[in-house]
Design a protein around this motif. Sequence first.
Motif, PDB file in Angstrom:
ATOM      1  N   LEU A 180       0.960  -0.987  -0.191  1.00 55.35           N
ATOM      2  CA  LEU A 180       0.034  -0.018  -0.101  1.00 55.35           C
ATOM      3  C   LEU A 180       0.967   1.197   0.037  1.00 55.35           C
ATOM      4  CD1 LEU A 180      -2.763  -0.986   2.683  1.00 55.35           C
ATOM      5  CD2 LEU A 180      -2.827  -1.309  -0.074  1.00 55.35           C
ATOM      6  N   ILE A 181       2.160   1.286   1.020  1.00 59.94           N
ATOM      7  CA  ILE A 181       2.796   2.730   0.983  1.00 59.94           C
ATOM      8  C   ILE A 181       3.361   2.693  -0.397  1.00 59.94           C
ATOM      9  CG2 ILE A 181       4.892   3.334   2.011  1.00 59.94           C
ATOM     10  CD1 ILE A 181       3.932   1.919   4.338  1.00 59.94           C
ATOM     11  N   GLY A 182       4.115   1.541  -0.896  1.00 59.98           N
ATOM     12  CA  GLY A 182       4.631   1.537  -2.411  1.00 59.98           C
ATOM     13  C   GLY A 182       3.714   2.109  -3.393  1.00 59.98           C
ATOM     14  N   ARG A 183       2.364   2.018  -3.268  1.00 62.19           N
ATOM     15  CA  ARG A 183       1.237   2.586  -4.250  1.00 62.19           C
ATOM     16  C   ARG A 183       0.862   3.858  -3.725  1.00 62.19           C
ATOM     17  NH1 ARG A 183      -2.402  -1.806  -3.534  1.00 62.19           N
ATOM     18  NH2 ARG A 183      -3.981  -0.536  -4.303  1.00 62.19           N
ATOM     19  N   ASN A 184       1.613   4.580  -2.829  1.00 59.66           N
ATOM     20  CA  ASN A 184       1.587   6.073  -2.353  1.00 59.66           C
ATOM     21  C   ASN A 184       0.378   6.099  -1.452  1.00 59.66           C
ATOM     22  OD1 ASN A 184       3.455   7.307  -4.227  1.00 59.66           O
ATOM     23  ND2 ASN A 184       2.069   7.047  -5.720  1.00 59.66           N
ATOM     24  N   PHE A 185       0.207   5.212  -0.386  1.00 59.71           N
ATOM     25  CA  PHE A 185      -0.688   5.187   0.597  1.00 59.71           C
ATOM     26  C   PHE A 185      -0.104   6.322   1.699  1.00 59.71           C
ATOM     27  CE2 PHE A 185      -2.204   4.037   4.835  1.00 59.71           C
ATOM     28  CZ  PHE A 185      -3.462   3.888   4.627  1.00 59.71           C
ATOM     29  N   ARG A 186      -0.741   7.474   1.979  1.00 56.86           N
ATOM     30  CA  ARG A 186      -0.082   8.313   2.813  1.00 56.86           C
ATOM     31  C   ARG A 186      -0.744   8.153   4.264  1.00 56.86           C
ATOM     32  NH1 ARG A 186      -2.235  11.487  -1.255  1.00 56.86           N
ATOM     33  NH2 ARG A 186      -3.491  12.635   0.330  1.00 56.86           N
ATOM     34  N   PHE A 187       0.347   8.026   5.101  1.00 59.55           N
ATOM     35  CA  PHE A 187       0.040   7.809   6.678  1.00 59.55           C
ATOM     36  C   PHE A 187       0.563   8.691   7.573  1.00 59.55           C
ATOM     37  CE2 PHE A 187       3.598   5.189   5.646  1.00 59.55           C
ATOM     38  CZ  PHE A 187       4.376   5.246   6.728  1.00 59.55           C
ATOM     39  N   GLU A 188       1.561   9.687   7.093  1.00 60.75           N
ATOM     40  CA  GLU A 188       2.474  10.291   7.885  1.00 60.75           C
ATOM     41  C   GLU A 188       1.588  11.550   8.703  1.00 60.75           C
ATOM     42  OE1 GLU A 188       2.982   9.741   4.697  1.00 60.75           O
ATOM     43  OE2 GLU A 188       4.680   8.542   4.403  1.00 60.75           O
ATOM     44  N   GLU A 189       0.484  11.838   8.223  1.00 58.56           N
ATOM     45  CA  GLU A 189      -0.162  12.619   9.116  1.00 58.56           C
ATOM     46  C   GLU A 189      -1.004  12.204  10.047  1.00 58.56           C
ATOM     47  OE1 GLU A 189      -2.419  15.814   6.578  1.00 58.56           O
ATOM     48  OE2 GLU A 189      -0.856  15.555   5.041  1.00 58.56           O
ATOM     49  N   GLY A 190      -1.033  10.961  10.305  1.00 62.89           N
ATOM     50  CA  GLY A 190      -1.809  10.218  11.196  1.00 62.89           C
ATOM     51  C   GLY A 190      -2.769   9.229  10.719  1.00 62.89           C
ATOM     52  N   LEU A 191      -2.925   8.029  11.400  1.00 61.65           N
ATOM     53  CA  LEU A 191      -3.811   7.072  10.639  1.00 61.65           C
ATOM     54  C   LEU A 191      -4.545   6.297  12.020  1.00 61.65           C
ATOM     55  CD1 LEU A 191      -4.769   5.526   8.219  1.00 61.65           C
ATOM     56  CD2 LEU A 191      -2.792   4.119   8.515  1.00 61.65           C
ATOM     57  N   LEU A 192      -5.754   5.963  11.868  1.00 61.52           N
ATOM     58  CA  LEU A 192      -6.409   5.403  12.944  1.00 61.52           C
ATOM     59  C   LEU A 192      -6.363   3.737  12.136  1.00 61.52           C
ATOM     60  CD1 LEU A 192      -8.077   4.572  15.413  1.00 61.52           C
ATOM     61  CD2 LEU A 192     -10.174   5.258  14.335  1.00 61.52           C
ATOM     62  N   THR A 193      -5.805   2.874  13.013  1.00 66.31           N
ATOM     63  CA  THR A 193      -5.939   1.596  12.448  1.00 66.31           C
ATOM     64  C   THR A 193      -6.793   0.607  13.169  1.00 66.31           C
ATOM     65  OG1 THR A 193      -3.765   1.997  11.643  1.00 66.31           O
ATOM     66  CG2 THR A 193      -4.555  -0.504  11.652  1.00 66.31           C
ATOM     67  N   ILE A 194      -7.850  -0.107  12.775  1.00 69.52           N
ATOM     68  CA  ILE A 194      -8.824  -0.528  13.379  1.00 69.52           C
ATOM     69  C   ILE A 194      -8.667  -2.129  12.981  1.00 69.52           C
ATOM     70  CG2 ILE A 194     -11.161  -1.261  13.565  1.00 69.52           C
ATOM     71  CD1 ILE A 194     -11.624   1.825  12.467  1.00 69.52           C
ATOM     72  N   ILE A 195      -8.307  -3.224  14.031  1.00 73.82           N
ATOM     73  CA  ILE A 195      -7.956  -4.588  13.753  1.00 73.82           C
ATOM     74  C   ILE A 195      -8.885  -5.400  14.715  1.00 73.82           C
ATOM     75  CG2 ILE A 195      -5.756  -3.844  12.949  1.00 73.82           C
ATOM     76  CD1 ILE A 195      -4.808  -4.828  15.844  1.00 73.82           C
ATOM     77  N   ASP A 196      -8.956  -6.473  14.567  1.00 74.50           N
ATOM     78  CA  ASP A 196      -9.797  -7.470  15.330  1.00 74.50           C
ATOM     79  C   ASP A 196      -8.865  -7.995  16.670  1.00 74.50           C
ATOM     80  OD1 ASP A 196      -7.752  -9.296  14.797  1.00 74.50           O
ATOM     81  OD2 ASP A 196      -8.977 -10.762  13.425  1.00 74.50           O
TER      82      ASP A 196
END
Length: 168
Positions: free
Chosen positions: A96-112
């Motif tokens: 995803l990062i290699g496809r320009n998924f930006r997360f450096e401004e902050g990201l909420l990650t929801i997992i199980d």
Amino acid sequence: RDYEEVTRSVLESFGISQSSISRAFIEESKKLLEEFEQRDLGGHDFIALVIDGKYLSHENIVIALGITMSGVKAPLGFIQTTSENSEAIKGLLKNLIGRNFRFEEGLLTIIDGSKGLKKAVEETFGKFTLTQRCQWHKRENVVSYLREEEKAIYRGKIQRAYNEPDYE
């Protein structure tokens, strides 16, 4: 009622074989899958990422779903893996990062709650992410310890607690 026989007779009347249709379907779906897996994600403002494993025909598929600032949900990628282990998930996230998924401004990650998912998220996104356990998974984990006749009651109680805006 005999769909298969009707389909064969129609195909034969047009001189089309099942194998040629199957080949065409495989080629077209392969092309669409490659486009999906290679598309640029940089044009989106993702603020959240949901990662979860689901079984599809006895195969474990881990899915990454992005949520934008405006609330749009977009499937980002998936992998087939034997379990939700951190190495496999890191491969998905790095793709995803290699496809320009930006997360450096902050990201909420929801997992199980999977330890492998949590480890992969923390090692990949580091200080830029907050991880939250999925409320549905947590609720179902809690009620799994109850008797069958109590489950619906406590699902409702837990959901009402989740809906409260603050603790009083």
